[in-house]
Design an enzyme around this catalytic site. Structure first.
Site, PDB file in Angstrom:
ATOM      1  N   PRO A 316      39.514  37.375  53.714  1.00  0.00           N
ATOM      2  CG  PRO A 316      40.217  39.490  52.970  1.00  0.00           C
ATOM      3  CD  PRO A 316      38.995  38.602  53.080  1.00  0.00           C
ATOM      4  CB  CYS A 317      41.157  35.779  58.444  1.00  0.00           C
ATOM      5  SG  CYS A 317      41.506  34.106  57.893  1.00  0.00           S
ATOM      6  CG  HIS A 318      45.548  36.170  54.006  1.00  0.00           C
ATOM      7  ND1 HIS A 318      44.334  35.884  53.418  1.00  0.00           N
ATOM      8  CD2 HIS A 318      46.205  36.985  53.134  1.00  0.00           C
ATOM      9  CE1 HIS A 318      44.259  36.481  52.241  1.00  0.00           C
ATOM     10  NE2 HIS A 318      45.377  37.150  52.057  1.00  0.00           N
TER      11      HIS A 318
END
Length: 360
Positions: A316-318
């Site tokens: 989950p780089c967001h």
């Protein structure tokens, strides 16, 4: 992009009034009085001409601050395959080892020309090329299961071993008898637009929105790192990815169970593992990730590894934002990043806060 040509906008506005089906996905109309954007077929009350703006793609509408209309649901329906494509794909699924010819399509009242244009636009290949990739994928799976090359070739509709060998080598780079690996790619739709999922036999190696910046570079890197070709097809990992992503968007899943096959440096992989510790509904910043890794001075390196992530949502780089709470860069676009964080915040917690990570 925003369309400013008045004559073009007038044509599209008339299409909106007429709910013209043929314009579905061709343009997106932002309604300034409500803050939503719609498709041409939207059933909602029609806005006045002076209250609308037109966009050529849904990403531009999102970037302009409009949210998807709940009536026509543009991010879903604009990218859904039309009925004639679903019919063609159903024929392929029914007889995966046989070639569906133009004549076969016409017998089912499907225009081969329309199918060809759609596949070229959405996959960059013709329908026949798509079928060849699917058939080779089926054949390779059978070879791995222990069947002989001769049985596999003729059972999958090839007229000769040489023909099977030529097609296999052209698509995968190796002869059927050689040990080989392919990367399968599958396209599916989400509420934020279509995504590509790529997988090896070990797991998912890419999950990205189809308009992601540098996507072609990511494809090239994967083929180089795995020494494998990317071909259209599905396996258990691509199907599981589509199912779990669907559950994520429908608020039925907060954690992914996908097997991943993500090549990268030791440092990159350690960053990606640390990103997975940022809980659903929470966020972190580059510095907190670096500190949690025991490398407080590696903030730039952490940011670089974050940007090199090829598996959106699952890694989950967001959820990584600026230390001041600002929306930092995201390959899928800032509007999508904001949407994802708000989506998780609504479901996972009432407030989005910086979540401390466990130090190593």
């Amino acid at each position: 992009m925003k369309i400013t040509d008045i004559s073009q906008c007038d044509i599209w506005y008339q299409a909106l009034l007429n709910r013209a089906v043929e314009f579905t996905g061709v343009f997106f109309v932002g309604v300034k009085t409500t803050g939503v954007f719609c498709l041409s077929v939207c059933r909602a009350r029609k806005p006045k001409r002076e209250n609308v703006e037109f966009y050529s793609d849904l990403k531009s509408a999102l970037d302009a601050g409009f949210r998807p209309c709940k009536v026509c649901r543009p991010t879903e329906n604009a990218s859904t395959a039309p009925g004639y494509i679903e019919q063609a794909l159903a024929l392929v699924r029914q007889t995966p080892k046989q070639r569906i010819s133009d004549t076969d399509l016409r017998l089912h009242n499907i225009s081969p020309e329309r199918v060809r244009r759609w596949f070229l636009q959405h996959h960059g290949i013709t329908f026949q090329a798509f079928q060849r990739m699917q058939r080779v994928n089926v054949a390779l799976q059978e070879l791995k299961a222990g069947r002989t090359t001769t049985d596999v070739a003729f059972d999958n509709g090839y007229e000769s071993l040489s023909g099977f060998g030529y097609t296999c080598k052209k698509l995968t780079g190796s002869a059927p008898s050689e040990s080989q690996q392919v990367i399968l790619i599958h396209r599916f739709t989400t509420p934020l637009g279509p995504m590509f999922v790529c997988a090896t036999g070990r797991g998912v190696c890419l999950l990205e929105f189809v308009d992601r910046r540098m996507l072609e570079t990511e494809f090239s890197d994967l083929q180089r790192l795995f020494n494998a070709r990317i071909i259209a097809g599905e396996n258990e990992h691509t199907r599981q990815a589509q199912r779990e992503v669907g559950e994520y968007f429908s608020a039925q899943r907060q954690a992914f169970d996908l097997a991943l096959d993500t090549p990268g440096s030791e440092f990159q992989r350690s960053v990606w593992e640390k990103l997975k510790e940022v809980s659903f509904g929470q966020t972190a910043d580059y510095q907190s990730v670096a500190v949690a890794m025991g490398k407080p001075n590696a903030i730039r390196a952490v940011a670089s590894a974050n940007g090199a992530n090829r598996v959106a949502l699952v890694i989950p780089c967001h959820r990584i934002i600026g230390k001041d709470g600002s929306m930092t860069g995201y390959g899928g676009g800032i509007a999508r990043k904001k949407w994802l964080i708000e989506h998780e915040a609504r479901i996972g917690s009432k407030n989005v806060t910086l979540q401390p990570l466990a130090s190593e």
